[in-house]
Enzyme design. Sequence first.
Site, PDB file in Angstrom:
ATOM      1  N   SER A  14       0.775  -1.444  -0.320  1.00 15.54           N
ATOM      2  CA  SER A  14      -0.055   0.048  -0.173  1.00 15.54           C
ATOM      3  C   SER A  14       0.893   1.150   0.044  1.00 15.54           C
ATOM      4  CB  SER A  14      -0.822  -0.214   1.410  1.00 15.54           C
ATOM      5  OG  SER A  14      -0.179  -0.218   2.458  1.00 15.54           O
ATOM      6  N   LEU A  43       4.180  -6.299  10.301  1.00 12.31           N
ATOM      7  CA  LEU A  43       5.678  -6.817  10.874  1.00 12.31           C
ATOM      8  C   LEU A  43       5.995  -7.048  12.356  1.00 12.31           C
ATOM      9  CD1 LEU A  43       7.239  -3.363   8.958  1.00 12.31           C
ATOM     10  CD2 LEU A  43       7.418  -5.886   8.509  1.00 12.31           C
ATOM     11  N   SER A  74      17.889   2.704   3.101  1.00  7.29           N
ATOM     12  CA  SER A  74      17.709   4.153   2.831  1.00  7.29           C
ATOM     13  C   SER A  74      19.217   4.809   2.684  1.00  7.29           C
ATOM     14  CB  SER A  74      16.961   4.782   3.866  1.00  7.29           C
ATOM     15  OG  SER A  74      16.871   6.145   3.812  1.00  7.29           O
ATOM     16  N   LYS A  99      16.565   2.624  10.078  1.00  6.88           N
ATOM     17  CA  LYS A  99      16.794   2.097   8.743  1.00  6.88           C
ATOM     18  C   LYS A  99      18.344   1.403   8.886  1.00  6.88           C
ATOM     19  CE  LYS A  99      14.677   2.006   5.613  1.00  6.88           C
ATOM     20  NZ  LYS A  99      13.410   1.119   5.292  1.00  6.88           N
ATOM     21  N   SER A 136       7.551  11.339   1.617  1.00  2.31           N
ATOM     22  CA  SER A 136       8.285  12.130   0.834  1.00  2.31           C
ATOM     23  C   SER A 136       7.262  13.245   0.118  1.00  2.31           C
ATOM     24  CB  SER A 136       9.458  11.451  -0.108  1.00  2.31           C
ATOM     25  OG  SER A 136       8.569  10.437  -0.561  1.00  2.31           O
TER      26      SER A 136
HETATM   27  P1  NDP Z   1       5.040   4.769   2.844  1.00  2.67           P
HETATM   28  O1  NDP Z   1       4.665   5.152   4.122  1.00  2.67           O
HETATM   29  O2  NDP Z   1       4.121   5.127   1.770  1.00  2.67           O
HETATM   30  O3  NDP Z   1       4.813   3.064   2.947  1.00  2.67           O
HETATM   31  C1  NDP Z   1       5.037   2.368   4.168  1.00  2.67           C
HETATM   32  C2  NDP Z   1       4.697   1.095   4.079  1.00  2.67           C
HETATM   33  O4  NDP Z   1       4.795   0.248   5.000  1.00  2.67           O
HETATM   34  C3  NDP Z   1       2.931   0.833   4.074  1.00  2.67           C
HETATM   35  O5  NDP Z   1       2.512   0.058   3.114  1.00  2.67           O
HETATM   36  C4  NDP Z   1       2.719   0.586   5.298  1.00  2.67           C
HETATM   37  O6  NDP Z   1       1.355   0.093   5.570  1.00  2.67           O
HETATM   38  C5  NDP Z   1       3.908  -0.330   5.946  1.00  2.67           C
HETATM   39  N1  NDP Z   1       3.921  -0.519   7.182  1.00  2.67           N
HETATM   40  C6  NDP Z   1       4.157   0.371   8.254  1.00  2.67           C
HETATM   41  N2  NDP Z   1       4.167  -0.290   9.354  1.00  2.67           N
HETATM   42  C7  NDP Z   1       3.842  -1.567   9.227  1.00  2.67           C
HETATM   43  C8  NDP Z   1       3.806  -2.560   9.850  1.00  2.67           C
HETATM   44  N3  NDP Z   1       3.771  -2.611  11.242  1.00  2.67           N
HETATM   45  N4  NDP Z   1       3.387  -3.770   9.414  1.00  2.67           N
HETATM   46  C9  NDP Z   1       3.082  -3.879   8.013  1.00  2.67           C
HETATM   47  N5  NDP Z   1       3.171  -2.927   7.198  1.00  2.67           N
HETATM   48  C10 NDP Z   1       3.648  -1.808   7.914  1.00  2.67           C
HETATM   49  O7  NDP Z   1       6.523   4.853   2.663  1.00  2.67           O
HETATM   50  P2  NDP Z   1       7.283   4.914   1.266  1.00  2.67           P
HETATM   51  O8  NDP Z   1       6.748   4.250   0.175  1.00  2.67           O
HETATM   52  O9  NDP Z   1       7.793   6.235   1.250  1.00  2.67           O
HETATM   53  O10 NDP Z   1       8.583   3.896   1.742  1.00  2.67           O
HETATM   54  C11 NDP Z   1       8.801   2.655   1.638  1.00  2.67           C
HETATM   55  C12 NDP Z   1      10.105   2.024   2.039  1.00  2.67           C
HETATM   56  O11 NDP Z   1      11.119   2.983   1.349  1.00  2.67           O
HETATM   57  C13 NDP Z   1      10.197   2.274   3.376  1.00  2.67           C
HETATM   58  O12 NDP Z   1      11.067   1.086   4.105  1.00  2.67           O
HETATM   59  C14 NDP Z   1      11.254   3.730   3.818  1.00  2.67           C
HETATM   60  O13 NDP Z   1      11.990   3.620   4.857  1.00  2.67           O
HETATM   61  C15 NDP Z   1      11.948   3.298   2.361  1.00  2.67           C
HETATM   62  N6  NDP Z   1      12.417   5.018   1.908  1.00  2.67           N
HETATM   63  C16 NDP Z   1      11.555   5.809   1.630  1.00  2.67           C
HETATM   64  C17 NDP Z   1      12.229   7.189   1.128  1.00  2.67           C
HETATM   65  C18 NDP Z   1      11.440   8.027   0.847  1.00  2.67           C
HETATM   66  O14 NDP Z   1      11.887   9.183   0.455  1.00  2.67           O
HETATM   67  N7  NDP Z   1       9.870   7.940   0.600  1.00  2.67           N
HETATM   68  C19 NDP Z   1      13.638   7.311   1.086  1.00  2.67           C
HETATM   69  C20 NDP Z   1      14.507   5.993   1.572  1.00  2.67           C
HETATM   70  C21 NDP Z   1      13.713   4.810   1.687  1.00  2.67           C
HETATM   71  P3  NDP Z   1      -0.103   0.678   5.876  1.00  2.67           P
HETATM   72  O15 NDP Z   1      -0.530   1.232   4.553  1.00  2.67           O
HETATM   73  O16 NDP Z   1      -0.874  -0.346   6.394  1.00  2.67           O
HETATM   74  O17 NDP Z   1       0.362   1.990   6.850  1.00  2.67           O
END
Ligand code: NDP
Length: 340
Positions: free
Chosen positions: A12, A63, A125, A161, A201
């Site tokens: 998601s 998670l 990251s 991270k 972001s």
């Molecule tokens: P989002 O917040 O859009 O997505 C995070 C996702 O993690 C969601 O699907 C969320 O699910 C899920 N999640 C959070 N907590 C849990 C949990 N306890 N159990 C299961 N699922 C969980 O973030 P991004 O798409 O921006 O980031 C995705 C990845 O990329 C992350 O690992 C982030 O650290 C990494 N990243 C992102 C950057 C950025 O600039 N965007 C830069 C560098 C790394 P739900 O929808 O249910 O909340």
Amino acid sequence: MTEKTILVTGISGFIAKHCALDLLQHGYRVRGTVRSLKKAEEVKATLAPHCDITQLEFVEADLMSDKGWDAAMHGIYGVLHLASPFILNEPKDPDELIRPAVDGTLRVLKAAVAANVQRFVQTSSMAAVMYGHPSDRTTPFTEDDWTQLDHPGVSSYARSKTLSERAARDFMAQHNPTMHYASINPGLVLGPLLDRDMGSSAEVIQMFLRGKYPGCAKLSFAVVDVRDVAKMHRLALETSEPTGGRYIAASGAAWFLDMMRPIKARLGAKARKVPSFELPNFLVHLVALFDPTARAILADLGVEVRLDTERTRKALGMEFIGVEESAPAMAQSLVDLGLG
Ligand code: NDP
């Protein structure tokens, strides 16, 4: 069409939806994990206009719980592990970020090894690379650098991270499974949103579009387009490079002002509240006296990020989309989705 099914954790999320789209467009089957199956319908609706969603399915898994992960791995060729909490503000309890990141990664990794999954790609990251270093450092950051956790200014997110990538690499070294492991380490991810569930972001760009700040703080970031991040995840699944690869996802470094200029140029009147100048550092220090967000950035003010991503570019054959395209693409999508 390949018979390979890829498990995308946290499907998601902003980046994960792009990863799923890229995989589906390249003939993979995708199984996405969601915390609640209610989100599955939203993800389907988002991806349906762009690809064949008959090859997309969902499972429920969190998670913080073992429930569902073994079943999620059934018949899986490779895992893209993107799920991890990402919030901009410092939480009261750092474990809100650290525990799901570290324990969650180990949970997913162990379930993958137990199920004989062949490939595992962890979304780490640049937050695991660049923080806690001296501010007068002039050596460019490379894939060899790690965030220094003994430095007091390192945020809970950067800790989450760094610790989760370390935990995964330690696990791989200790157990030496046949499963191939790689991490993708993105900078600030820009580029188009696929739907209104925007992730952290995009909040940064949204704040500028909405005129929250009269000028840009002099802050420098590693930046990358989400379409490149998705492509790199797929390339990491397919690469013949040895296991253990660490790939920096960044087209380069950009000051906030480098992001705002192309946004203003492309969006015109829609970006009228976007600032076109830099705030003097002393003013940010002044604001920081009463604003915690400003306080959090003081240590990084004026510190130019320098990167050398040659190794990643060569290993994965990447040519990155530049910030002059990725920043306005994100801003335009925010406006188009009514979030500007
Ligand atoms: P989002 O917040 O859009 O997505 C995070 C996702 O993690 C969601 O699907 C969320 O699910 C899920 N999640 C959070 N907590 C849990 C949990 N306890 N159990 C299961 N699922 C969980 O973030 P991004 O798409 O921006 O980031 C995705 C990845 O990329 C992350 O690992 C982030 O650290 C990494 N990243 C992102 C950057 C950025 O600039 N965007 C830069 C560098 C790394 P739900 O929808 O249910 O909340």
